[in-house]
Design an enzyme around this catalytic site. Structure first.
Site, PDB file in Angstrom:
ATOM      1  N   THR A  40       8.676  -0.888  -4.671  1.00  0.00           N
ATOM      2  CA  THR A  40       9.033  -2.364  -4.682  1.00  0.00           C
ATOM      3  C   THR A  40      10.443  -2.726  -3.785  1.00  0.00           C
ATOM      4  O   THR A  40      10.602  -3.463  -2.689  1.00  0.00           O
ATOM      5  CB  THR A  40       8.703  -3.320  -5.598  1.00  0.00           C
ATOM      6  OG1 THR A  40       7.569  -3.326  -6.174  1.00  0.00           O
ATOM      7  CG2 THR A  40       8.845  -4.766  -5.259  1.00  0.00           C
ATOM      8  N   HIS A  43      10.285  -1.670  -0.127  1.00  0.00           N
ATOM      9  CA  HIS A  43       9.833  -2.402   0.531  1.00  0.00           C
ATOM     10  C   HIS A  43      10.796  -3.409   1.187  1.00  0.00           C
ATOM     11  O   HIS A  43      10.968  -3.776   2.107  1.00  0.00           O
ATOM     12  CB  HIS A  43       8.622  -3.210  -0.135  1.00  0.00           C
ATOM     13  CG  HIS A  43       7.546  -2.346  -0.132  1.00  0.00           C
ATOM     14  ND1 HIS A  43       6.787  -1.767   1.041  1.00  0.00           N
ATOM     15  CD2 HIS A  43       6.941  -1.630  -1.170  1.00  0.00           C
ATOM     16  CE1 HIS A  43       5.648  -0.837   0.546  1.00  0.00           C
ATOM     17  NE2 HIS A  43       5.845  -0.808  -0.643  1.00  0.00           N
TER      18      HIS A  43
HETATM   19 ZN    ZN Z   1       9.096  -1.352 -10.417  1.00  0.00          ZN
END
Ligand code: ZN
Ligand code: NAD
Length: 345
Positions: A40, A43
């Site tokens: 994440t 990203h």
């Molecule tokens: Zn994580």
């Protein structure tokens, strides 16, 4: 305090000096000691379409952490008498609402109003983090700070792996990222018979073998039905844990499962991905989507397993001072890393 901030659209993050926050009445202030880098965060670093749609700017990012409680909000001593200053904690990064039907029936992980630290509200890549006291999870002696900092992704692995009964079952894990590797280790720990993990990346297969003891297979070189036969499975795998987000991996999984097999899907495919539903129907396969981890049942189970011998430390391949965060992201991008842990002490 130092903090890793996403300041503007485009690639990268900036290490900045920010004031130390004050905890709200129901929050604790945590002195962060170790943090884990997550897909994440990559990203957000890259600022893809999802990040641009989701992350308000500027924002301190990061949601995988362990540290010590530095201060308690005004109402915390009465509401959470077990928490005290100096206590070592990790914590659930999903901040839940209290009004939805799911939340009010105790299924906190299914609350649709959830917001994530480091994604929608200020996160853990900093010297200090404010967190609702409800979300803090005390760490026992047996779990040190670097393991404490990867309990969030271990929780994804545990939640997925415990979705179905694995005792004596033959389990296929697709995708040997950090979460797939930890899920394979959990499957073996809880008593699966054979555990096979697939990944086209040879470094990841080697890491998976070393950390989990699972049979690691290159899906482009070997047919999974052949692997199943070689290991003595009569029909195929009983349970599949999809942890790659790859369409090809899901297809191969459906192909190599037994009639009535079960699949837990954690991997997130990029956009829409075609699925041959008729094969799933004719094989009477059950599919369960898995998001996050159960609050706090998964935390309880994983801490108990770490205390009774589950060992996932080998999945940490990079330990870096917080200032060298860019090296950590580069290693992740290159597919060289398992977990990257940053040191904030
Ligand atoms: Zn994580
Ligand atoms: P990762 O990207 O590090 O690992 C994915 C692995 O899958 C890579 O090693 C890649 O080489 C491998 N892969 C690619 N194609 C494959 C194929 N055809 N067969 C087998 N393996 C293949 O990811 P991670 O951090 O370990 O996370 C695993 C997945 O879970 C990701 O898709 C991530 O987005 C998702 N995720 C979901 C949740 C959730 O709550 N549902 C939470 C965290 C992560």
């Amino acid at each position: 305090m130092r903090a890793l901030v996403k300041e503007a659209p485009g690639e990268g993050l900036a290490l900045r000096e920010l004031p130390v926050p004050d905890p709200a009445p129901d929050e604790v202030l945590i002195r962060v000691r170790r943090t884990g880098l997550c897909g994440t965060d990559l990203h957000i670093w890259s600022w893809d379409e999802w990040a641009a749609r989701t992350v308000p700017l500027p924002l301190v990012i990061g949601h995988e952490f362990a540290g010590t409680i530095a201060a308690l909000g005004r109402d915390v001593p009465a509401a959470f008498p077990d928490l005290h200053e100096g206590m070592r904690v990790s914590g659930e990064g999903h901040l839940i609402g209290r009004t939805s039907r799911q939340s009010r029936s105790g299924r906190f992980h299914l609350d649709p109003e959830t917001r994530g630290i480091g994604v929608q509200v200020p996160g853990a890549f900093a010297d200090y983090l404010r967190l609702p006291a409800f979300n803090a999870v005390p760490l026992p002696e047996a779990i040190d700070d670097e393991i404490g900092a990867i309990l969030d992704p271990l929780g994804n692995a545990v939640h997925t792996a415990l979705s179905f009964d694995l005792v004596g079952e033959d389990v296929l894990v697709t995708g040997a990222g950090p979460i797939g590797i930890m899920a394979a280790a959990v499957a073996r720990h809880v008593g699966a018979r054979h555990v096979v993990i697939t990944d086209p990346n040879p470094r990841r297969r080697a890491l998976a073998r070393a950390v989990s003891g699972a049979v690691a297979v290159d899906p482009s070189a070997e047919d999974l039905r052949e692997v199943a036969r070689r290991l003595g499975m009569v029909q195929g795998f009983d349970v599949g844990l999809e942890m790659s987000g790859s369409q090809a991996a899901l297809d191969a999984m459906v192909d190599s499962l037994v009639m009535g097999g079960r699949i837990a899907l954690l991997g997130i495919p990029p956009g829409k991905s075609p699925v041959d539903w008729s094969r799933i129907v004719f094989k009477a396969i059950t599919i369960k989507g898995v998001y996050g981890r159960e609050i706090f049942e998964t935390w309880y189970k994983m801490i108990a397993m770490l205390e009774n011998g589950l060992d996932v430390r080998g999945v940490i391949t990079h330990r870096l001072p917080a200032e060298e965060f860019a090296r950590g992201f580069a290693a992740m991008r290159a597919g060289e890393a398992g977990k990257v842990v940053l040191d904030w002490t």
